[in-house]
Design a protein around this motif. Structure first.
Motif, PDB file in Angstrom:
ATOM      1  N   ASP A 259       0.811  -1.217   0.000  1.00 22.10           N
ATOM      2  CA  ASP A 259       0.000   0.000   0.000  1.00 22.10           C
ATOM      3  C   ASP A 259       0.847   1.271   0.000  1.00 22.10           C
ATOM      4  OD1 ASP A 259      -2.498  -1.361   0.088  1.00 22.10           O
ATOM      5  OD2 ASP A 259      -2.156  -1.790   2.204  1.00 22.10           O
ATOM      6  N   SER A 260       2.095   1.143  -0.437  1.00 23.92           N
ATOM      7  CA  SER A 260       2.976   2.311  -0.471  1.00 23.92           C
ATOM      8  C   SER A 260       2.544   3.284  -1.559  1.00 23.92           C
ATOM      9  CB  SER A 260       4.421   1.884  -0.726  1.00 23.92           C
ATOM     10  OG  SER A 260       4.571   1.424  -2.063  1.00 23.92           O
ATOM     11  N   GLU A 261       3.045   4.496  -1.477  1.00 25.52           N
ATOM     12  CA  GLU A 261       2.721   5.505  -2.483  1.00 25.52           C
ATOM     13  C   GLU A 261       3.210   5.074  -3.861  1.00 25.52           C
ATOM     14  OE1 GLU A 261       0.800   8.600  -3.929  1.00 25.52           O
ATOM     15  OE2 GLU A 261       0.806   8.067  -1.806  1.00 25.52           O
ATOM     16  N   LEU A 262       4.398   4.454  -3.915  1.00 24.97           N
ATOM     17  CA  LEU A 262       4.938   3.987  -5.197  1.00 24.97           C
ATOM     18  C   LEU A 262       4.039   2.915  -5.796  1.00 24.97           C
ATOM     19  CD1 LEU A 262       7.125   3.771  -7.385  1.00 24.97           C
ATOM     20  CD2 LEU A 262       8.308   2.135  -5.890  1.00 24.97           C
ATOM     21  N   THR A 263       3.597   1.967  -4.965  1.00 23.87           N
ATOM     22  CA  THR A 263       2.720   0.900  -5.442  1.00 23.87           C
ATOM     23  C   THR A 263       1.434   1.469  -6.039  1.00 23.87           C
ATOM     24  OG1 THR A 263       3.576  -0.715  -3.849  1.00 23.87           O
ATOM     25  CG2 THR A 263       1.385  -1.124  -4.733  1.00 23.87           C
ATOM     26  N   LYS A 264       0.849   2.407  -5.337  1.00 29.93           N
ATOM     27  CA  LYS A 264      -0.385   3.040  -5.831  1.00 29.93           C
ATOM     28  C   LYS A 264      -0.124   3.776  -7.145  1.00 29.93           C
ATOM     29  CE  LYS A 264      -2.301   3.674  -1.183  1.00 29.93           C
ATOM     30  NZ  LYS A 264      -2.729   4.672  -0.175  1.00 29.93           N
TER      31      LYS A 264
END
Length: 304
Positions: A259-264
């Motif tokens: 759920d990291s910002e990069l993943t999103k």
């Protein structure tokens, strides 16, 4: 991977040296000490900020590194990310490297292989999203049609559990063999072949070497990305897989980063018009790939 480890070690040495000099301020100057402390804290924040924008991507030779380069990296760069794509020659290291935090993510495998890898190696990986996928192909240097394979033909297949099963199911799609339907189809082996009228002999090998051994067998069932990396034309194989659920390739990350910002951000990019435009480019190889369910949908994170 040595390159990554070297960078990490150099970074640690530089950080150690920097903090050592910072701690050597004059004992008689509280002002200078405060300045040094402030400078150090500023450097730490800047380094942390820079690190959060660094993305290292592990790939195997083939189309998925190219796909990341063509269809995902440009959008990440526009958002200020520093992206490095690292080619790895086997199908184990990309996962262990992500699990150990040496690289950020990888793009080379389907979800069934990923889940099986977690069970076998005790890793904690998950996937961000599925991507367009090249199917397995049956290739031969000896015949032009599948039905021309001789009785007792030697057929090379991958030797890892999930891709062994997948290759056998691809051959079963052609009607040349039948598999025991009472066995979990994701784990079938050559022992589960119930009908083999042409008496094919199966030779199990590392999947990455299969494109190089066609002269020593009658045919080989090869993962699409290894075939493309070797310069094979998927339109000229004896048969091309009808890719089924679980065998669509994915972008994998650590569970802790799900759920990291990069993943999103990556999920949004993969479900963007810019991504689809790159995939549908007539001059690229991806247009003929099997598209995952939800290919035309918005990202699951789009409205956050």
């Amino acid at each position: 991977m040595k390159k990554i480890l070297t960078k990490v070690l150099v970074g640690l040495l530089v950080a150690t040296a920097t903090f050592g000099f910072t701690g050597c301020g004059s004992k008689n100057s509280a002002t200078e000490s405060k300045k040094d402390t402030a400078a150090t804290e500023g450097a730490k924040k800047e380094a942390k900020s820079d690190d959060s924008k660094k993305v290292t991507v592990g790939v195997c030779a083939g189309p998925y590194g190219d796909m990341f380069e063509d269809a995902i990296k440009p959008s990440l760069k526009e958002l200020g990310y520093d992206v490095e794509i690292i080619e790895i020659s086997d199908i184990v290291t990309p996962n262990t490297a992500v699990d150990e935090g040496e690289i950020t993510l990888n793009v080379f495998q389907h979800s069934i292989y990923l889940n099986n890898f977690n069970k076998e190696h005790g890793t904690h990986l998950t996937y961000v999203t599925e991507i367009p996928t090249a199917g397995m192909g049956i290739f031969s240097d000896k015949v032009d049609k599948l039905e021309d394979l001789p009785k007792g033909a030697k057929i090379a297949i991958p030797n890892d559990v999930t891709n062994t099963a997948r290759a056998l199911r691809v051959l079963a799609q052609t009607g040349q063999i039948e598999l025991d339907q009472s066995v979990e189809q994701a784990t079938v082996t050559v022992d589960d072949v119930t009908s083999n009228p042409n008496e094919y002999v199966f030779e199990e090998m590392n999947p990455e070497v299969l494109p190089n051994i066609l002269d020593s067998v009658d045919a080989a069932i090869i993962n699409g990305y290894f075939a493309i990396a070797a310069g094979f034309d998927l339109s000229k194989d004896l048969y091309n897989e009808k890719v089924t659920e679980g065998y669509i390739n994915v972008i994998a990350v650590r569970e802790a980063d799900k759920d990291s910002e990069l993943t999103k951000t990556i999920d949004k990019i993969v479900h963007s018009d810019a991504f689809r435009t790159a995939i549908e480019d007539e001059n690229k190889q991806y247009k003929s790939f099997t598209k995952p369910d939800g290919y035309y949908d918005e990202s699951q994170f789009a409205n956050e």
